[in-house]
Design a protein around this motif. Structure first.
Motif, short mmCIF file in Angstrom:
data_model
loop_
_atom_site.label_atom_id
_atom_site.label_comp_id
_atom_site.label_asym_id
_atom_site.label_seq_id
_atom_site.Cartn_x
_atom_site.Cartn_y
_atom_site.Cartn_z
N HIS A 192 0.91 -1.27 -0.09
CA HIS A 192 -0.04 -0.25 0.02
C HIS A 192 1.07 1.29 -0.17
N ALA A 233 -3.78 7.51 5.66
CA ALA A 233 -4.73 6.55 4.72
C ALA A 233 -3.89 5.57 3.85
N ASP A 249 -3.77 3.38 0.46
CA ASP A 249 -4.66 2.95 -1.09
C ASP A 249 -4.87 1.49 -1.06
N PRO A 250 -5.52 1.24 -2.19
CA PRO A 250 -5.70 -0.31 -2.28
C PRO A 250 -4.56 -1.07 -2.56
N ARG A 277 -1.56 -3.04 -4.32
CA ARG A 277 -0.97 -2.92 -5.53
C ARG A 277 -0.04 -4.20 -5.58
N CYS A 304 2.85 7.64 -5.59
CA CYS A 304 1.57 7.96 -4.88
C CYS A 304 1.24 9.10 -5.36
N SER A 317 -9.59 10.70 -2.76
CA SER A 317 -10.61 9.69 -3.16
C SER A 317 -9.81 8.47 -3.51
N GLU A 318 -8.47 8.47 -3.68
CA GLU A 318 -7.52 7.36 -4.09
C GLU A 318 -7.13 6.30 -2.81
N TYR A 319 -7.80 6.76 -1.71
CA TYR A 319 -7.35 5.93 -0.57
C TYR A 319 -8.75 5.45 0.25
N ASP A 320 -8.54 4.18 0.23
CA ASP A 320 -9.50 3.45 1.06
C ASP A 320 -9.61 3.15 2.68
N TYR A 321 -8.49 3.18 3.12
CA TYR A 321 -8.63 2.90 4.63
C TYR A 321 -7.86 3.89 5.25
N TRP A 322 -8.85 4.85 6.35
CA TRP A 322 -8.59 5.79 6.97
C TRP A 322 -8.44 5.60 8.43
#
Length: 128
Positions: free
Chosen positions: A32, A97, A99-100, A102, A108, A113-118
């Motif tokens: 991530h 945060a 990101d998904p 990869r 980066c 909006s590009e990040y899923d977990y906060w």
């Protein structure tokens, strides 16, 4: 349960330093990119810095270049933000945060909006 937990915030005088930590639990950060964001009262959340999954590339907002340094220790599943020469305008809640995941590392970006977990955020107040 996937979780990010920030720590290290607090009250500091102008010109002082703080080191924020972002610790992950329930998943590994190895795949991530991690971003640090901040939000001051009445303002939109803004990107501060980000680091790719291996740490090979980083990015900084113009307002913090030369003062903040992002780093990561994947063995500790933790990302850091060293903040030096702090200014009153750095006062905000700071969030990390992820990101998904990869398989192929990419550069980066500091787009929320590009990040899923906060994480839940940590308050940084710079004041005399």
């Amino acid at each position: 349960q996937l979780q990010l937990v920030e720590s290290g915030g607090g009250l500091v005088q102008p010109g002082g330093s703080l080191r924020l930590s972002c610790a992950a639990s329930g998943f590994t950060l190895d795949y991530h990119a991690i971003g640090w964001f901040r939000q001051a009262p009445g303002k939109e959340r803004e990107g501060v810095s980000c680091i790719s999954s291996s740490g090979g590339s980083t990015n900084y907002a113009d307002s913090v270049k030369g003062r903040f340094t992002i780093s990561r220790d994947n063995a500790k599943n933790t990302v850091y933000l060293q903040m030096n020469s702090l200014k009153p305008e750095d006062t905000a809640v700071y969030y990390c945060a992820a990101d998904p995941p990869r398989i192929v590392e990419t550069m980066c970006v500091m787009t929320p909006s590009e990040y899923d977990y906060w994480g839940q955020g940590t308050q940084v107040t710079v004041s005399s």
